[in-house]
Design a protein around this motif. Structure first.
Motif, short mmCIF file in Angstrom:
data_model
loop_
_atom_site.label_atom_id
_atom_site.label_comp_id
_atom_site.label_asym_id
_atom_site.label_seq_id
_atom_site.Cartn_x
_atom_site.Cartn_y
_atom_site.Cartn_z
N MET A 1 0.83 -1.20 0.00
CA MET A 1 0.00 0.00 0.00
C MET A 1 0.87 1.27 0.00
O MET A 1 0.61 2.22 -0.75
CB MET A 1 -0.91 -0.01 1.22
CG MET A 1 -1.91 1.14 1.26
SD MET A 1 -3.10 0.93 2.59
CE MET A 1 -3.75 2.57 2.71
N LYS A 2 1.93 1.26 0.82
CA LYS A 2 2.83 2.41 0.87
C LYS A 2 3.52 2.61 -0.47
O LYS A 2 3.71 3.74 -0.93
CB LYS A 2 3.87 2.23 1.98
CG LYS A 2 3.33 2.47 3.39
CD LYS A 2 4.44 2.38 4.42
CE LYS A 2 3.90 2.67 5.82
NZ LYS A 2 4.98 2.56 6.83
N GLN A 3 3.92 1.50 -1.10
CA GLN A 3 4.60 1.59 -2.40
C GLN A 3 3.66 2.17 -3.46
O GLN A 3 4.07 2.99 -4.28
CB GLN A 3 5.09 0.20 -2.82
CG GLN A 3 6.28 -0.30 -2.00
CD GLN A 3 6.69 -1.70 -2.42
OE1 GLN A 3 5.84 -2.57 -2.64
NE2 GLN A 3 7.98 -1.94 -2.55
N ILE A 4 2.41 1.72 -3.43
CA ILE A 4 1.44 2.21 -4.41
C ILE A 4 1.20 3.71 -4.21
O ILE A 4 1.18 4.49 -5.16
CB ILE A 4 0.11 1.43 -4.29
CG1 ILE A 4 0.33 -0.01 -4.79
CG2 ILE A 4 -1.00 2.11 -5.10
CD1 ILE A 4 -0.84 -0.93 -4.56
N ASN A 5 1.02 4.11 -2.94
CA ASN A 5 0.79 5.53 -2.66
C ASN A 5 2.00 6.38 -3.03
O ASN A 5 1.86 7.49 -3.53
CB ASN A 5 0.43 5.73 -1.18
CG ASN A 5 -1.05 5.62 -0.93
OD1 ASN A 5 -1.85 6.25 -1.62
ND2 ASN A 5 -1.44 4.81 0.03
N HIS A 6 3.18 5.85 -2.78
CA HIS A 6 4.40 6.58 -3.15
C HIS A 6 4.46 6.77 -4.66
O HIS A 6 4.80 7.86 -5.15
CB HIS A 6 5.65 5.84 -2.67
CG HIS A 6 6.93 6.49 -3.10
ND1 HIS A 6 7.38 7.68 -2.57
CD2 HIS A 6 7.85 6.14 -4.06
CE1 HIS A 6 8.51 8.03 -3.16
NE2 HIS A 6 8.81 7.11 -4.07
N TYR A 7 4.10 5.71 -5.38
CA TYR A 7 4.09 5.80 -6.85
C TYR A 7 3.08 6.85 -7.32
O TYR A 7 3.39 7.68 -8.18
CB TYR A 7 3.74 4.43 -7.45
CG TYR A 7 3.49 4.51 -8.95
CD1 TYR A 7 4.54 4.63 -9.85
CD2 TYR A 7 2.19 4.48 -9.44
CE1 TYR A 7 4.32 4.73 -11.21
CE2 TYR A 7 1.95 4.58 -10.81
CZ TYR A 7 3.02 4.70 -11.69
OH TYR A 7 2.79 4.81 -13.04
N ILE A 8 1.87 6.82 -6.76
CA ILE A 8 0.83 7.78 -7.15
C ILE A 8 1.27 9.20 -6.85
O ILE A 8 1.18 10.10 -7.69
CB ILE A 8 -0.51 7.46 -6.44
CG1 ILE A 8 -1.06 6.11 -6.91
CG2 ILE A 8 -1.55 8.56 -6.72
CD1 ILE A 8 -2.24 5.62 -6.10
N ASP A 9 1.76 9.41 -5.61
CA ASP A 9 2.17 10.76 -5.21
C ASP A 9 3.33 11.27 -6.08
O ASP A 9 3.34 12.42 -6.52
CB ASP A 9 2.60 10.78 -3.74
CG ASP A 9 1.41 10.77 -2.79
OD1 ASP A 9 0.30 11.09 -3.22
OD2 ASP A 9 1.61 10.42 -1.61
N VAL A 36 -4.42 15.04 4.85
CA VAL A 36 -4.59 14.08 3.76
C VAL A 36 -3.33 14.05 2.91
O VAL A 36 -2.55 15.00 2.90
CB VAL A 36 -5.81 14.42 2.88
CG1 VAL A 36 -7.11 14.35 3.67
CG2 VAL A 36 -5.65 15.80 2.22
N SER A 37 -3.12 12.94 2.20
CA SER A 37 -1.95 12.83 1.34
C SER A 37 -2.08 13.79 0.17
O SER A 37 -3.19 14.24 -0.16
CB SER A 37 -1.83 11.39 0.81
OG SER A 37 -2.82 11.14 -0.17
N PRO A 38 -0.97 14.14 -0.50
CA PRO A 38 -1.04 15.05 -1.64
C PRO A 38 -2.03 14.58 -2.72
O PRO A 38 -2.82 15.37 -3.24
CB PRO A 38 0.39 15.05 -2.17
CG PRO A 38 1.23 14.80 -0.97
CD PRO A 38 0.43 13.82 -0.15
N SER A 39 -2.01 13.28 -3.01
CA SER A 39 -2.92 12.76 -4.04
C SER A 39 -4.37 12.78 -3.56
O SER A 39 -5.28 13.05 -4.36
CB SER A 39 -2.52 11.34 -4.43
OG SER A 39 -1.26 11.33 -5.06
N GLY A 164 -4.77 2.24 7.58
CA GLY A 164 -3.42 1.75 7.35
C GLY A 164 -3.38 0.40 6.65
O GLY A 164 -2.37 -0.31 6.70
N GLY A 165 -4.47 0.03 6.01
CA GLY A 165 -4.57 -1.26 5.33
C GLY A 165 -5.09 -2.37 6.21
O GLY A 165 -5.37 -3.48 5.74
N SER A 166 -5.24 -2.09 7.50
CA SER A 166 -5.59 -3.15 8.46
C SER A 166 -7.02 -3.67 8.32
O SER A 166 -7.34 -4.74 8.84
CB SER A 166 -5.38 -2.65 9.90
OG SER A 166 -6.20 -1.52 10.18
#
Length: 214
Positions: A1-9, A36-39, A164-166
């Motif tokens: 999930m973190k990797q995907i969000n990092h890619y999107i951002d 909230v995240s940038p994306s 957090g994906g939980s």
């Protein structure tokens, strides 16, 4: 999930000095870094713009990051009402919204959100877009108030619904509100007045459209 969000951002986010200054102001004031995240912020702007919403209610202002993103969606024609428990947070948010050029279009109500929502209901206020990003224990209460304040076809957008994906990943560390979010997601998914979907961006956002009565 973190990797995907990092890619999107990293792929879709472009430098935004104003929003970066908001993040800095939040840190400088010792406030929690839970904007909230940038994306997710960009997504909020697009949702408001696409929906044509002009009367927005935000539950949870923090330092004004999401408020600016929401206001950017309606430009010079809309209004934002923002509920914030902490007076000092609302003051910083108001300052940041002013720097963004929206000082005349935003109103802050401080104190417990449920009290502010009761006041808005008593005043028969109506909104066409809602953003919930506050204490998770009251998410269902906030949802019920939003429904009572909603115009037909309004959007109710809610943050942190993946916890957090939980909520879906058993290997992810449970948060205090993991079970609350699981229950909330089922509620909006099956609510007779709503058409809903969960978007796995940031920490998860649900988008619910209030059905038009036939």
């Amino acid at each position: 999930m973190k990797q995907i969000n990092h890619y999107i951002d990293s792929t879709f986010y472009h430098q935004d000095t104003l929003l970066e200054d908001v993040i800095s102001s939040i840190e400088e004031n010792g406030m929690p870094s839970i904007s909230v995240s940038p994306s997710s912020g960009k997504f909020l702007t697009m949702l408001v713009s696409i929906s044509g919403a002009k009367k927005i209610l935000e539950i949870g202002a923090l330092g004004g990051y999401s408020g600016i993103c929401l206001a950017r969606g309606f430009g010079s024609e809309g209004n934002l009402t923002s509920l914030e428990l902490e007076g000092k947070y609302a003051k910083l948010a108001a300052s940041n919204l002013s720097k963004a050029g929206f000082s005349q279009q935003v109103t802050y109500m401080t104190g417990p959100a449920l009290q502010s929502l009761a006041t808005l209901a008593e005043d028969k206020k109506r909104f066409d877009f809602f953003f919930i990003d506050a204490d998770k224990d009251n998410y269902e209460n906030y949802l019920n108030y939003c429904l009572s304040l909603a115009e037909e076809g309004a959007l109710i957008v809610t943050d942190n619904v993946l916890a957090g994906g939980s909520v879906a990943d058993q290997s992810a560390k449970n948060k205090r509100y993991t079970e609350i979010m699981k229950k909330f997601n089922k509620t909006v998914a099956n609510h007779p007045q709503l058409e809903s979907i969960l978007i796995p961006i940031g920490d998860g956002i649900t988008i619910s459209k209030v059905k038009i009565k036939e």
